[in-house]
Design a protein around this motif. Structure first.
Motif, PDB file in Angstrom:
ATOM      1  N   UNK A 100       0.821  -1.212   0.000  1.00 33.93           N
ATOM      2  CA  UNK A 100       0.000   0.000   0.000  1.00 33.93           C
ATOM      3  C   UNK A 100       0.853   1.260   0.000  1.00 33.93           C
ATOM      4  N   UNK A 118      -3.898  13.763   5.897  1.00 36.07           N
ATOM      5  CA  UNK A 118      -3.647  13.396   7.291  1.00 36.07           C
ATOM      6  C   UNK A 118      -3.699  14.618   8.200  1.00 36.07           C
ATOM      7  N   UNK A 137      -5.784   7.784   8.860  1.00 36.53           N
ATOM      8  CA  UNK A 137      -5.544   6.643   7.972  1.00 36.53           C
ATOM      9  C   UNK A 137      -4.884   7.059   6.681  1.00 36.53           C
ATOM     10  N   UNK A 138      -4.030   6.187   6.203  1.00 32.33           N
ATOM     11  CA  UNK A 138      -3.461   6.384   4.882  1.00 32.33           C
ATOM     12  C   UNK A 138      -3.543   5.040   4.166  1.00 32.33           C
ATOM     13  N   UNK A 139      -4.299   4.997   3.088  1.00 36.63           N
ATOM     14  CA  UNK A 139      -4.508   3.737   2.359  1.00 36.63           C
ATOM     15  C   UNK A 139      -4.923   2.600   3.287  1.00 36.63           C
ATOM     16  N   UNK A 177      -4.282   2.182   6.385  1.00 36.74           N
ATOM     17  CA  UNK A 177      -3.379   1.922   7.505  1.00 36.74           C
ATOM     18  C   UNK A 177      -3.434   3.085   8.498  1.00 36.74           C
ATOM     19  N   UNK A 183      -1.931   5.623  10.851  1.00 35.49           N
ATOM     20  CA  UNK A 183      -0.576   6.189  10.846  1.00 35.49           C
ATOM     21  C   UNK A 183      -0.263   6.771  12.208  1.00 35.49           C
TER      22      UNK A 183
END
Lengths: 164, 195
Positions: free
Chosen positions: A150, A162, B66-68, B70, B72
């Motif tokens: 990913x 983010x 979240x990133x993809x 996952x 973080x």
């Protein structure tokens, strides 16, 4: 970069959880957890609800790092076992395979002798699991199987998101 | 050295704030702690002396989202800046993924800044890292004080690599999140490169 990223897959994660659960019950411990030497919590079992495991993991790693520094000053490679005795709770900390730290928190329902004995057995099993994991990680990096990582797809946009 | 957990779908990375004593490393973490939602942060742990000088380290775990798919997580650490705590600084750099150098912009702290960058380079080398390659961001802190060195000069003295830099007044939060965001970005891109 020195060393390798620690990567945990489902299969090994389950094996580790099973081993920690066994240690938890056989040693009558309150909590058992596993920490990367850099302070990242890998997993925990037992009565963790009232415990700040993230902070504990970081402080445990700091503790091991500090005693490791002391060890080297004395010409030792490391002090692989630490024990802290409290009024109610005690902590047994051991370094496994020079890479991860196993922490057992226990009270009067258990004893130092029992914990040491059980930890020894678990240490052997965990050492094997982490050795296999290191081999697997290298293999995966060299020739990834299955779904692409990913992380290969991370974009500027993802990262900006983010921070809102 | 990040920790990627496919089982719980988490990425954990370690960022270390480095720099001379009283430069504002702890203040950076305190501001981040103050301004972050309770659900996104853990406790701020400070191992400090009675006079609030950092003795071993400060630690702040942050969940960035979240990133993809996952989660973080960034673990932020500071080192003790005082020269004689060098043994502790070395330990904290273990397994670092990215470094923020918090420089003190005051004229009289220039020498301390230069000494600290040199010390960072040496200590990273000992751990097998290279300051010219690792994700690295500089914050020129205390820009609100009267007796400060111009940024051009700071860059010439402290930033030969030409990494991203920010002017900061950490105590008011100026530059704090810009710095954090930049280092986090660099760390995640470095992670991407490895896969």
């Amino acid at each position: 970069m020195p060393g390798y990223d620690l990567i945990m897959y489902d299969e090994e994660s389950k094996q580790i959880d099973a081993e920690l659960n066994r240690l938890h019950s056989q040693s009558n411990a309150k909590v058992v957890f596993l920490v990367d030497k850099n302070g990242q919590l890998i997993t925990s079992v037992g009565e963790t609800r009232d415990i700040d495991t993230t902070s504990l993991a970081s402080l445990t790693a700091g503790n091991i790092a500090a005693t490791g520094g002391m060890a080297r000053l004395l010409g030792e490679r490391e002090f692989s076992i630490l024990f802290h005795e409290g009024e109610k709770d005690n902590i047994h900390i051991s370094v496994i395979g020079h890479r991860v730290i196993l922490v057992v928190i226990f009270d009067q329902r258990s004893s130092l002798g029992l914990v040491r004995l059980r930890v020894k057995k678990t240490a052997e099993t965990l050492t094997k699991i982490f050795e296999d994991l290191a081999v697997k990680t290298q293999k995966e990096k060299a020739a990834p199987e299955g779904a692409p990582s990913p992380f290969a797809e991370i974009s500027d946009e993802d990262i900006d998101k983010l921070f809102g | 050295m990040s920790f990627i957990n496919y089982s719980s779908r988490e990425i954990n990375c370690k960022i270390v704030y480095y720099g001379p004593g009283l430069g504002g490393k702890t203040t950076n973490l305190q501001y981040i702690y103050k301004k972050t939602n309770p659900e996104s942060k853990g406790k701020l742990i400070s191992l400090a002396t009675e006079t609030e000088r950092t003795l071993f380290f400060d630690f702040l775990p942050l969940n960035l989202g979240d990133i993809r798919g996952f989660k973080t997580r960034f673990h932020l650490y500071t080192v003790p800046g005082q020269v004689f705590y060098d043994a502790s600084r070395k330990l904290i750099l273990k397994g670092v993924d990215g470094v923020v150098f918090v420089a003190d912009s005051q004229v009289e702290r220039m020498e301390a800044n230069i000494e600290s960058v040199e010390n960072l380079r040496i200590n990273l080398n000992e751990q097998g890292y290279n300051l010219d390659k690792i994700p690295y961001t500089i914050q020129y802190n205390k820009r609100d004080l009267p007796n400060i060195v111009p940024v051009d000069e700071l860059n010439r003295a402290l930033n030969q690599r030409g990494v991203p830099w920010y002017e900061g007044v950490a105590i008011e939060g100026i530059g704090v999140f810009d710095t954090l965001k930049n280092i986090a970005k660099q760390v995640l891109f470095e992670l991407k490169k490895g896969y």
